[in-house]
Design a protein around this motif. Structure first.
Motif, short mmCIF file in Angstrom:
data_model
loop_
_atom_site.label_atom_id
_atom_site.label_comp_id
_atom_site.label_asym_id
_atom_site.label_seq_id
_atom_site.Cartn_x
_atom_site.Cartn_y
_atom_site.Cartn_z
N VAL A 260 -4.10 0.95 -2.58
CA VAL A 260 -3.64 -0.43 -2.73
C VAL A 260 -3.81 -0.79 -4.20
O VAL A 260 -4.91 -0.67 -4.74
N LYS A 261 -2.71 -1.16 -4.83
CA LYS A 261 -2.71 -1.46 -6.27
C LYS A 261 -3.33 -0.32 -7.07
O LYS A 261 -4.09 -0.53 -8.01
N GLY A 262 -3.06 0.91 -6.66
CA GLY A 262 -3.52 2.10 -7.37
C GLY A 262 -4.94 2.54 -7.04
O GLY A 262 -5.38 3.59 -7.49
N GLN A 263 -5.66 1.76 -6.23
CA GLN A 263 -7.05 2.08 -5.91
C GLN A 263 -7.17 2.66 -4.50
O GLN A 263 -6.56 2.16 -3.56
N PRO A 264 -7.97 3.73 -4.32
CA PRO A 264 -8.14 4.33 -3.00
C PRO A 264 -8.80 3.36 -2.02
O PRO A 264 -9.80 2.73 -2.35
N GLN A 265 -8.23 3.26 -0.83
CA GLN A 265 -8.76 2.38 0.21
C GLN A 265 -9.16 3.15 1.46
O GLN A 265 -9.71 2.56 2.39
N GLY A 266 -8.87 4.43 1.51
CA GLY A 266 -9.22 5.24 2.68
C GLY A 266 -8.53 6.58 2.60
O GLY A 266 -7.56 6.76 1.86
N TYR A 267 -9.02 7.51 3.40
CA TYR A 267 -8.49 8.87 3.42
C TYR A 267 -7.99 9.18 4.83
O TYR A 267 -8.59 8.76 5.81
N TYR A 268 -6.88 9.89 4.89
CA TYR A 268 -6.17 10.09 6.16
C TYR A 268 -5.73 11.54 6.31
O TYR A 268 -5.65 12.28 5.33
N THR A 269 -5.44 11.91 7.55
CA THR A 269 -4.85 13.20 7.85
C THR A 269 -3.47 12.98 8.45
O THR A 269 -3.21 11.96 9.09
N ALA B 138 0.86 -1.19 0.00
CA ALA B 138 0.00 0.00 0.00
C ALA B 138 0.89 1.24 0.00
O ALA B 138 2.06 1.17 0.39
N VAL B 139 0.32 2.35 -0.45
CA VAL B 139 1.04 3.62 -0.49
C VAL B 139 0.13 4.72 0.04
O VAL B 139 -1.01 4.86 -0.40
N LEU B 140 0.64 5.48 1.00
CA LEU B 140 -0.05 6.66 1.51
C LEU B 140 0.52 7.88 0.78
O LEU B 140 1.74 8.04 0.73
N VAL B 141 -0.35 8.70 0.21
CA VAL B 141 0.12 9.90 -0.50
C VAL B 141 -0.58 11.12 0.09
O VAL B 141 -1.81 11.21 0.06
N PHE B 142 0.23 12.02 0.63
CA PHE B 142 -0.26 13.30 1.11
C PHE B 142 0.28 14.35 0.15
O PHE B 142 1.44 14.76 0.25
N PRO B 143 -0.54 14.78 -0.82
CA PRO B 143 -0.06 15.71 -1.84
C PRO B 143 0.40 17.05 -1.30
O PRO B 143 1.33 17.65 -1.83
N GLU B 144 -0.24 17.55 -0.26
CA GLU B 144 0.11 18.85 0.31
C GLU B 144 -0.02 18.81 1.82
O GLU B 144 -1.11 18.67 2.35
N VAL B 145 1.11 18.92 2.48
CA VAL B 145 1.15 19.04 3.94
C VAL B 145 1.63 20.45 4.20
O VAL B 145 2.77 20.80 3.89
N LEU B 146 0.74 21.27 4.74
CA LEU B 146 1.09 22.66 5.01
C LEU B 146 1.71 22.79 6.38
O LEU B 146 1.21 22.22 7.35
N SER B 147 2.81 23.53 6.45
CA SER B 147 3.50 23.78 7.71
C SER B 147 3.51 25.27 7.97
O SER B 147 3.72 26.06 7.05
N GLY B 148 3.30 25.64 9.21
CA GLY B 148 3.39 27.03 9.61
C GLY B 148 4.08 27.11 10.95
O GLY B 148 3.93 26.20 11.78
N ALA B 149 4.84 28.14 11.17
CA ALA B 149 5.56 28.23 12.43
C ALA B 149 5.85 29.67 12.80
O ALA B 149 6.11 30.50 11.95
#
Length: 194
Positions: free
Chosen positions: A94-103, A69-80
């Motif tokens: 998983v095998k290119g198909q979405p299996q869930g969404y995460y933060t 499986a691969v988790l992809v976070f296209p944009e993680v914004l950082s501020g400080a």
């Protein structure tokens, strides 16, 4: 004690203002969009992120292709502003198909100021590591699992030792792949509103 609370509140307000100055909006964060539209935006941005990764480090495609499986976070914004924070939304494939969404969320303390955006790709190359992640209700990098951040050579090849780790991570910013970056402390959890 009251002064400390005021200082913390002011710091958080300043960090939020700095983060708002970034020109990038996290994938799928349009509050007027339907859930389906938000998911589509995240998926489109994830595909673009993977394509960018393959262009920067061609060996990464083999790692992603063989991953469970691969988790992809296209944009993680950082501020400080003294106290740092980061947040992003991504998709588990998983095998290119979405299996869930995460933060993803994280924080830090120390002398820092500014805002930036990065992308994070995590490949589960080992079945046991992937199952441990899937069976958790939240997962912290460095505490619940070690993620080997890929070292990229001058020719774009990935260090063999890193490529053979159970969980391999890639971090990209606008300039390309980031080297020597730590993602320990990043918490990944299922997105409740997607």
């Amino acid at each position: 004690m009251r002064f400390q609370r005021l200082a913390i509140a002011a710091t958080l307000a300043a960090a939020t203002a700095l983060a708002a100055c970034t020109t990038t909006t996290p994938a799928g964060t349009n509050t007027n969009a339907t859930v389906a539209q938000q998911r589509q935006a995240i998926n489109d941005a994830a595909s673009a992120t993977l394509q960018r990764l393959y262009e920067q480090a061609p060996d990464s495609r083999a790692i992603v292709d063989r991953a469970h499986a691969v988790l992809v976070f296209p944009e993680v914004l950082s501020g400080a502003f003294v106290v740092g924070f980061e947040h992003g939304r991504g998709v588990l494939r998983v095998k290119g198909q979405p299996q869930g969404y995460y933060t993803s969320t994280g924080g830090s303390i120390g002398f820092q100021a500014g805002a930036q955006s990065k992308a994070l790709v995590i490949a589960f190359t080992d079945a046991a590591s992937y199952q441990k992640f899937r069976n958790s209700n939240g997962w912290t990098i460095g505490a619940d699992a070690t993620v080997a951040v890929a070292s990229i050579g001058v020719n774009g090849s990935i260090d063999t030792q890193t490529a053979n780790q159970p969980v391999v991570g890639f971090v990209l910013n606008n300039g390309g792949l980031m080297a020597g970056v730590s993602i320990d402390g990043t918490r990944i959890a299922p997105a409740r509103n997607l």
